[in-house]
Each structure stands twice: as C-alpha cells, then as structure tokens.
Motif scaffolding. Structure first.
Motif, PDB file in Angstrom:
ATOM      1  N   GLU A 385       0.831  -1.209   0.000  1.00  0.00           N
ATOM      2  CA  GLU A 385       0.000   0.000   0.000  1.00  0.00           C
ATOM      3  C   GLU A 385       0.864   1.257   0.000  1.00  0.00           C
ATOM      4  OE1 GLU A 385      -3.115   0.131  -0.501  1.00  0.00           O
ATOM      5  OE2 GLU A 385      -3.520  -2.016  -0.362  1.00  0.00           O
ATOM      6  N   LEU A 386       1.981   1.223   0.725  1.00  0.00           N
ATOM      7  CA  LEU A 386       2.873   2.377   0.739  1.00  0.00           C
ATOM      8  C   LEU A 386       3.454   2.624  -0.649  1.00  0.00           C
ATOM      9  CD1 LEU A 386       4.761   1.776   4.120  1.00  0.00           C
ATOM     10  CD2 LEU A 386       3.167   3.639   3.635  1.00  0.00           C
ATOM     11  N   ALA A 387       3.933   1.553  -1.280  1.00  0.00           N
ATOM     12  CA  ALA A 387       4.527   1.686  -2.609  1.00  0.00           C
ATOM     13  C   ALA A 387       3.498   2.178  -3.627  1.00  0.00           C
ATOM     14  CB  ALA A 387       5.115   0.343  -3.046  1.00  0.00           C
ATOM     15  N   LYS A 388       2.274   1.701  -3.490  1.00  0.00           N
ATOM     16  CA  LYS A 388       1.202   2.097  -4.395  1.00  0.00           C
ATOM     17  C   LYS A 388       0.961   3.610  -4.344  1.00  0.00           C
ATOM     18  CE  LYS A 388      -2.354  -0.587  -4.229  1.00  0.00           C
ATOM     19  NZ  LYS A 388      -3.626  -1.203  -3.756  1.00  0.00           N
ATOM     20  N   ASN A 389       1.228   4.200  -3.187  1.00  0.00           N
ATOM     21  CA  ASN A 389       0.998   5.631  -3.014  1.00  0.00           C
ATOM     22  C   ASN A 389       2.294   6.449  -3.059  1.00  0.00           C
ATOM     23  OD1 ASN A 389      -2.036   6.001  -2.255  1.00  0.00           O
ATOM     24  ND2 ASN A 389      -1.382   4.202  -1.096  1.00  0.00           N
ATOM     25  N   GLY A 390       3.360   5.833  -3.598  1.00  0.00           N
ATOM     26  CA  GLY A 390       4.614   6.551  -3.779  1.00  0.00           C
ATOM     27  C   GLY A 390       5.364   6.847  -2.500  1.00  0.00           C
ATOM     28  N   MET A 391       5.160   6.019  -1.470  1.00  0.00           N
ATOM     29  CA  MET A 391       5.836   6.224  -0.187  1.00  0.00           C
ATOM     30  C   MET A 391       6.882   5.143   0.019  1.00  0.00           C
ATOM     31  SD  MET A 391       2.421   7.037   2.073  1.00  0.00           S
ATOM     32  CE  MET A 391       1.249   8.313   1.550  1.00  0.00           C
ATOM     33  N   PRO A 392       7.915   5.391   0.829  1.00  0.00           N
ATOM     34  CA  PRO A 392       8.979   4.399   1.051  1.00  0.00           C
ATOM     35  C   PRO A 392       8.435   3.121   1.706  1.00  0.00           C
ATOM     36  CG  PRO A 392       9.661   6.566   1.808  1.00  0.00           C
ATOM     37  CD  PRO A 392       8.196   6.657   1.533  1.00  0.00           C
ATOM     38  N   GLU A 393       8.720   1.991   1.108  1.00  0.00           N
ATOM     39  CA  GLU A 393       8.307   0.715   1.708  1.00  0.00           C
ATOM     40  C   GLU A 393       8.979   0.505   3.059  1.00  0.00           C
ATOM     41  OE1 GLU A 393       8.534  -2.723  -0.788  1.00  0.00           O
ATOM     42  OE2 GLU A 393       8.182  -1.565  -2.610  1.00  0.00           O
ATOM     43  N   GLU A 394      10.160   1.121   3.246  1.00  0.00           N
ATOM     44  CA  GLU A 394      10.915   0.934   4.489  1.00  0.00           C
ATOM     45  C   GLU A 394      10.204   1.520   5.702  1.00  0.00           C
ATOM     46  OE1 GLU A 394      13.525   0.828   0.976  1.00  0.00           O
ATOM     47  OE2 GLU A 394      12.066   2.285   1.752  1.00  0.00           O
ATOM     48  N   TRP A 395       9.174   2.323   5.462  1.00  0.00           N
ATOM     49  CA  TRP A 395       8.414   2.849   6.587  1.00  0.00           C
ATOM     50  C   TRP A 395       7.725   1.728   7.377  1.00  0.00           C
ATOM     51  CZ3 TRP A 395       5.485   7.776   4.437  1.00  0.00           C
ATOM     52  CH2 TRP A 395       6.419   8.829   4.339  1.00  0.00           C
ATOM     53  N   ALA A 396       7.536   0.591   6.745  1.00  0.00           N
ATOM     54  CA  ALA A 396       6.921  -0.561   7.427  1.00  0.00           C
ATOM     55  C   ALA A 396       8.018  -1.551   7.790  1.00  0.00           C
ATOM     56  CB  ALA A 396       5.884  -1.221   6.540  1.00  0.00           C
ATOM     57  N   GLY A 397       8.160  -1.846   9.073  1.00  0.00           N
ATOM     58  CA  GLY A 397       9.202  -2.782   9.506  1.00  0.00           C
ATOM     59  C   GLY A 397       9.050  -3.132  10.969  1.00  0.00           C
ATOM     60  N   GLU A 398       9.962  -3.946  11.462  1.00  0.00           N
ATOM     61  CA  GLU A 398       9.958  -4.317  12.872  1.00  0.00           C
ATOM     62  C   GLU A 398      10.441  -3.135  13.699  1.00  0.00           C
ATOM     63  OE1 GLU A 398       8.803  -6.923  14.202  1.00  0.00           O
ATOM     64  OE2 GLU A 398       8.700  -8.441  12.630  1.00  0.00           O
ATOM     65  N   ALA A 399      10.019  -3.082  14.952  1.00  0.00           N
ATOM     66  CA  ALA A 399      10.432  -1.997  15.839  1.00  0.00           C
ATOM     67  C   ALA A 399      11.934  -2.038  16.022  1.00  0.00           C
ATOM     68  CB  ALA A 399       9.724  -2.130  17.187  1.00  0.00           C
ATOM     69  N   GLY A 400      12.558  -0.884  15.858  1.00  0.00           N
ATOM     70  CA  GLY A 400      14.009  -0.814  16.025  1.00  0.00           C
ATOM     71  C   GLY A 400      14.368   0.346  16.921  1.00  0.00           C
ATOM     72  N   ASN A 401      15.162   1.255  16.391  1.00  0.00           N
ATOM     73  CA  ASN A 401      15.562   2.427  17.149  1.00  0.00           C
ATOM     74  C   ASN A 401      14.383   3.395  17.246  1.00  0.00           C
ATOM     75  OD1 ASN A 401      16.821   4.545  18.323  1.00  0.00           O
ATOM     76  ND2 ASN A 401      18.418   4.798  16.775  1.00  0.00           N
ATOM     77  N   ASP A 402      13.983   3.710  18.447  1.00  0.00           N
ATOM     78  CA  ASP A 402      12.831   4.590  18.626  1.00  0.00           C
ATOM     79  C   ASP A 402      13.192   6.072  18.620  1.00  0.00           C
ATOM     80  OD1 ASP A 402      11.185   2.443  18.801  1.00  0.00           O
ATOM     81  OD2 ASP A 402      11.184   2.364  20.979  1.00  0.00           O
ATOM     82  N   ILE A 403      14.480   6.409  18.538  1.00  0.00           N
ATOM     83  CA  ILE A 403      14.887   7.808  18.558  1.00  0.00           C
ATOM     84  C   ILE A 403      14.831   8.370  17.150  1.00  0.00           C
ATOM     85  CG2 ILE A 403      16.686   9.437  19.207  1.00  0.00           C
ATOM     86  CD1 ILE A 403      15.699   7.876  21.555  1.00  0.00           C
ATOM     87  N   VAL A 404      14.014   9.392  16.909  1.00  0.00           N
ATOM     88  CA  VAL A 404      13.917  10.016  15.598  1.00  0.00           C
ATOM     89  C   VAL A 404      14.206  11.504  15.732  1.00  0.00           C
ATOM     90  CG1 VAL A 404      12.281   8.358  14.680  1.00  0.00           C
ATOM     91  CG2 VAL A 404      11.424  10.354  15.880  1.00  0.00           C
ATOM     92  N   SER A 405      14.677  12.090  14.643  1.00  0.00           N
ATOM     93  CA  SER A 405      15.020  13.502  14.658  1.00  0.00           C
ATOM     94  C   SER A 405      13.829  14.335  14.194  1.00  0.00           C
ATOM     95  CB  SER A 405      16.229  13.741  13.742  1.00  0.00           C
ATOM     96  OG  SER A 405      15.902  13.382  12.410  1.00  0.00           O
ATOM     97  N   GLU A 406      13.978  15.654  14.196  1.00  0.00           N
ATOM     98  CA  GLU A 406      12.867  16.532  13.870  1.00  0.00           C
ATOM     99  C   GLU A 406      12.408  16.396  12.426  1.00  0.00           C
ATOM    100  OE1 GLU A 406      13.599  20.522  14.950  1.00  0.00           O
ATOM    101  OE2 GLU A 406      14.011  20.096  17.053  1.00  0.00           O
ATOM    102  N   ASN A 407      13.325  16.022  11.524  1.00  0.00           N
ATOM    103  CA  ASN A 407      12.930  15.893  10.120  1.00  0.00           C
ATOM    104  C   ASN A 407      12.343  14.525   9.794  1.00  0.00           C
ATOM    105  OD1 ASN A 407      15.153  14.284  10.190  1.00  0.00           O
ATOM    106  ND2 ASN A 407      16.402  15.486   8.760  1.00  0.00           N
ATOM    107  N   GLY A 408      12.109  13.711  10.820  1.00  0.00           N
ATOM    108  CA  GLY A 408      11.477  12.417  10.597  1.00  0.00           C
ATOM    109  C   GLY A 408      12.450  11.313  10.268  1.00  0.00           C
TER     110      GLY A 408
END
Length: 531
Positions: A385-408
């Motif tokens: 579904e992500l790829a179908k809408n032009g979004m990175p497939e990598e957004w879907a995955g197992e929980a890893g590093n929970d620290i994210v920066s301001e730019n996402g």
C-alpha cells in the motif's frame, strides 16, 4: 445450584485444545464462561459448579491458568471412565513401562526414546512440565499415542494404521479400556467387561450400566450419561450454557424442562434452522449476550422478549494508568483483523501522509492472528500500500531504534520505521501491548469488545468507525463519519495533553459502569429473574 456448561472444545470435537508447550498457542482461551466463573468464584454468593462435557485430561492446568483452580466441577468423561481421582499428581515418564535397553535422548523440545539405532518413542510435555503424551513408533511410523491425565494416569490411547488415526480408547485409572471410538465413521463401542459409568452428585456416588454396547457417535454416549446425571440434580438448579454448535442440539434435548440461561459470545455460535436449537433459544429463561449491538441482532432474529435478554460484557474494567506517557513515542494502535482491503489501503495512505510530520508518532498494526507468518504478511501488505501511493516501503518494519530527529529521519540518517506489526494472541499479551499505547484506532464495522474495555481501563482515547456503548463521541473518543477526518481526530489527541487528559477522565467515569462489582450486580439481577 448454578451449573456452567462451557464450550471449551478443540474446534468441533469433544475434547480439549491442550497442546505441547513447543507449539505456539493459536487461540485465546478466554471466553464468557471463564469470566462468569471468575465473577462467581470471587463473590461467593451462589453455589455453582462447572459441567464439563468434553474429554479434558489436562483440565486442572486449564483452571490454574484462569485463576480458578479450586472451582468445583463435574466431568462427563470422568463419569464414563470411572475416574475417582480429583487432585493433580506428578507423573514421570521414567516410571512408564519401557523395554530393556531403552535410552533417552534429551532435546530442547522433546525427549526421544531410542532402542538401539531406532526411534522407539517421543515424549511431549505441557507448559507446566508434565508429560502430555507419548508417541510410539515402529519402523519410523507412529502406531500409537498415549495421552496422560494431569492426575497421574494414562487417560487415552490413539491407535494408528499406516500413520493415520484408526480408533481411540478411553481408559480407566487401572488402564482398562472403557470406550472405543472409531475414526472411520465415528461409532463407539463399550467394553463388555466393564459396561458401567460412575455418577457423583452432592455426596451421592452410584454406578449405572450403559444402555447399549454400540452407539452411532459420541454425542449419544454423552447425552445418555449427562441425562442420568441430570436426574440427580434439583428442579430449582439453573444451567448457564455457552452457546456452541457442537452441543446446542444435544443440550436442547437433555435440558428440556430445566431452568436455562443461554450465553452468546462473539461469533462462537452460528444460529441455524435446527428446530431443537431454536426451540431451546426461544424457551430459555434468560439470554445473555456480550454487547448491546449483539442483543439487538439476536432480538430481531428470534424475537426474544426484552425482559428475558441482557447485555453483560465478558470483561470488567480495572483502572490502570498505563505506560504511554513514559515512552518517548506516541504509539497508535490500529486494529487490522477483519478490516476490508479498501479501508486498510486508504488508512495506510492517510497515515503515511500524516506520520512524517508528527515527531515521535508511530502506528502499531495490531493483529490477533496466531500464524507464524502473520506479522510478515501484514508487513508485506502494508509495504504494498505504501509503494502504491509513492511512499517508502521501508516505513513498514519491525520496531528498532525509537529515537527520531525533527525531520522524521532516524539519528543515523536511515528511513524511520513508522508502521510496526504487533501480534498478540492471548488477552495477557494484548493488555501488555495496550498499556504502552497513546490511543486506539479501530475502523472495523464491528470494533473488538476486549480492546474497547481495555482502552477504558487504561484510560486511553479511541477513534472508531461505529458507535458502541463503550464510546462517547468527544468524550473518551471520536466516532468518524468519513475516513478523511482521521488526521484531524489524531491531531485532537496528539497535539498536547489537554484533550488526551479529558478522554482519560471520561474513560474513568465510563469504567464505573463495568467494574467487577457492577457485573456481579447484573448477574444477580439475571439470577433473581430466573430463580
């Protein structure tokens, strides 16, 4: 006396669902009867007893898992097999009758018994560590499986022909076969050398003889023994029946003239045109369902009078602060089981456009499917579904590093994980998962009752598609009329704590309606009406 007749069966078989500890549990053990027994067990206000119809050699362990180990019960198969033991006993596989020269090979999962270079047997264990069964082999092919009772004896033997079950013997404590069921056509034979069964009721113990030596199926045997036991019960006794297709017809016949409460839970019982079952429902003294929605459906289908119908949730609320504020993330649980493909795809598209601009927000795709590949299939479905809408497939995955920066982006520059699969089968793992969630998103036509009650207990808001008695729009959640409004609903609870805290307080007020004490009051009203 109040008798609870549960539906704790392995699919549509007259036996329990107990498995070896190494097999992943594929189902939830909790149901309406478990909660009802827990309630009456705590209250002490009524004399009650479980009436168990299926073959359950590990029943004591089941009761222990549900926190009601000392609940009294009557077992139909204990009566058939003339079992007098009541307490669990330790059984060591070393004490079984092994041939001379047997050698045991211990593996991380089972114990293999080797005779020379050949595998002679394999011992499997239950999660409590007790032997659950032993499989015996000849020339590498199974020819018998011995099933053990947790009270310390061999309860049954399954005999195989060419690797397939041929017939099953049900044993007495002394190791004599009492009843034999054939797999080919399901007919049952009684051992002519010991054709009696044992009845125990209220301190009375007597033996009776089976009326026949051969029966067409196991239903007939159970019905005969159950009917004999019912002769010993009092006319004022009440029977609370968990509606299930396996035993509906049998109980419709056996309990005629008895006081009956029928309990409907989720989609466990499919209403059929069977006249015996329909007559039992229509003539029941009371009908209990798990929600007001299901009460309306049942009332419209069967015209049950309103004064003989009650909606009593099978879950109670318990105020728990949860851990969502202690996490650096805002975890959003989205239930996906039974969600149609179109709604799922649209939700992923909307959330995929929303999450990158919300620092620390992440969607946990919640499933109760028990399959070993359920999480992977859910990930692939989301990535598609992500790829179908032009979004990175990598957004879907197992929980890893929970620290994210301001730019996402994650601190190391990698694409962040915004959609995480969350697989929880039993109620304990569901509660553990929900404890960490910021809010619940349930876009299904029929929201899951357990999730809604738990959300109230953990005082977290809910965004749903359909109104239920557990959601007040603008109070403890938001009811969407269009999926496009999901981002606004999320902003309402994610942008600051004001509305989130309001939902918390509102949930607390709703929780007062479904406490253990209140559920007991509801059941007291049902009992007073029947009595």
């Amino acid at each position: 006396m109040l008798y609870f007749i549960p539906a704790w069966y392995k699919k549509r078989e007259w036996c329990e669902s107990e498995e070896s500890w190494r097999v992943k549990r594929m189902y939830s053990e909790f149901d309406d009867t478990v909660k009802q027994i827990q309630l009456f067990h705590r209250s002490g206000g009524y004399d009650y007893q479980i009436m168990l119809l299926g073959f359950s050699p590990n029943f004591r362990h089941f009761l222990h898992r549900q926190g009601v180990f000392r609940v009294p019960y009557w077992s139909c198969f204990d009566a058939i097999q003339e079992v007098r033991r009541k307490k669990a006993e330790v059984l060591s596989f070393h004490d079984l009758d092994w041939p001379e020269g047997i050698e045991f090979l211990y593996t991380p999962f089972v114990v293999a018994a080797m005779l020379g270079q050949e595998k002679y047997a394999q011992i499997d264990f239950a999660e409590d560590g007790n032997p659950i069964w032993v499989e015996l082999y000849q020339n590498g092919t199974i020819f018998r499986r011995d099933l053990f009772d947790d009270r310390g004896f061999t309860a049954s033997m399954i005999f195989y022909e060419n690797g397939q079950p041929a017939y099953q013997d049900y044993m007495t404590e002394a190791g004599i076969w009492k009843l034999r069921r054939y797999d080919k056509d399901g007919h049952v034979e009684i051992n002519e050398g010991c054709p009696e069964y044992l009845l125990e009721c209220g301190g009375l113990r007597e033996t009776r003889q089976f009326s026949r030596i051969t029966y067409e199926n196991m239903d007939q045997v159970i019905c005969e023994v159950l009917s004999s036991y019912l002769e010993l019960t009092d006319t004022q006794d009440v029977f609370c029946i968990a509606m299930h297709n396996l035993h509906a017809k049998l109980l419709g016949q056996a309990l005629k003239g008895k006081k009956r409460i029928l309990s409907f839970y989720h989609d466990r019982y499919q209403i059929s045109d069977d006249p015996d079952s329909l007559e039992m429902i229509r003539s029941a003294d009371y009908v209990v369902v798990d929600s007001k929605d299901n009460a309306k459906k049942l009332q419209s289908m069967l015209q049950i009078p309103a004064d003989r119908l009650a909606a009593i949730p099978p879950y109670d609320t318990r105020v728990d602060e949860g851990l969502s504020l202690q996490s650096g993330l805002q975890k959003l649980m989205m239930a996906v089981d039974g969600l149609d493909s179109e709604t799922f795809g649209e939700a992923i598209r909307i959330l995929g456009g929303y999450l990158p601009r919300k620092k620390g927000a992440r969607v946990h795709l919640f499933t109760r499917e028990a399959g070993y590949d359920s999480k992977q299939r859910l990930l692939e479905r989301t990535r598609t579904e992500l790829a179908k809408n032009g979004m990175p497939e990598e957004w879907a995955g197992e929980a890893g590093n929970d620290i994210v920066s301001e730019n996402g982006l994650e601190e190391d520059g990698k694409v962040p994980v915004l959609f995480v699969p969350e697989q929880c089968v039993d109620e304990l793992s569901v509660s553990k998962c929900m404890r960490e969630q910021w809010l619940i998103i349930d876009l299904r036509e029929v929201p899951e009752l357990y999730l809604q009650i738990n959300a109230i207990s953990f005082e977290i808001p809910q965004i749903v598609w359909k109104k239920t008695e557990f959601i007040t729009d603008g109070g403890n959640g938001i009811i969407l009329d269009r999926l496009e409004k999901l981002p606004q609903a999320l902003d309402y609870y994610l942008d600051g704590l004001e509305h989130w805290n309001e939902a918390k307080i509102f949930s607390y007020e709703i929780s007062k309606k479904y406490t253990t004490e209140r559920l007991l009051e509801m059941w007291g009203e049902v009992m007073d009406s029947v009595g």
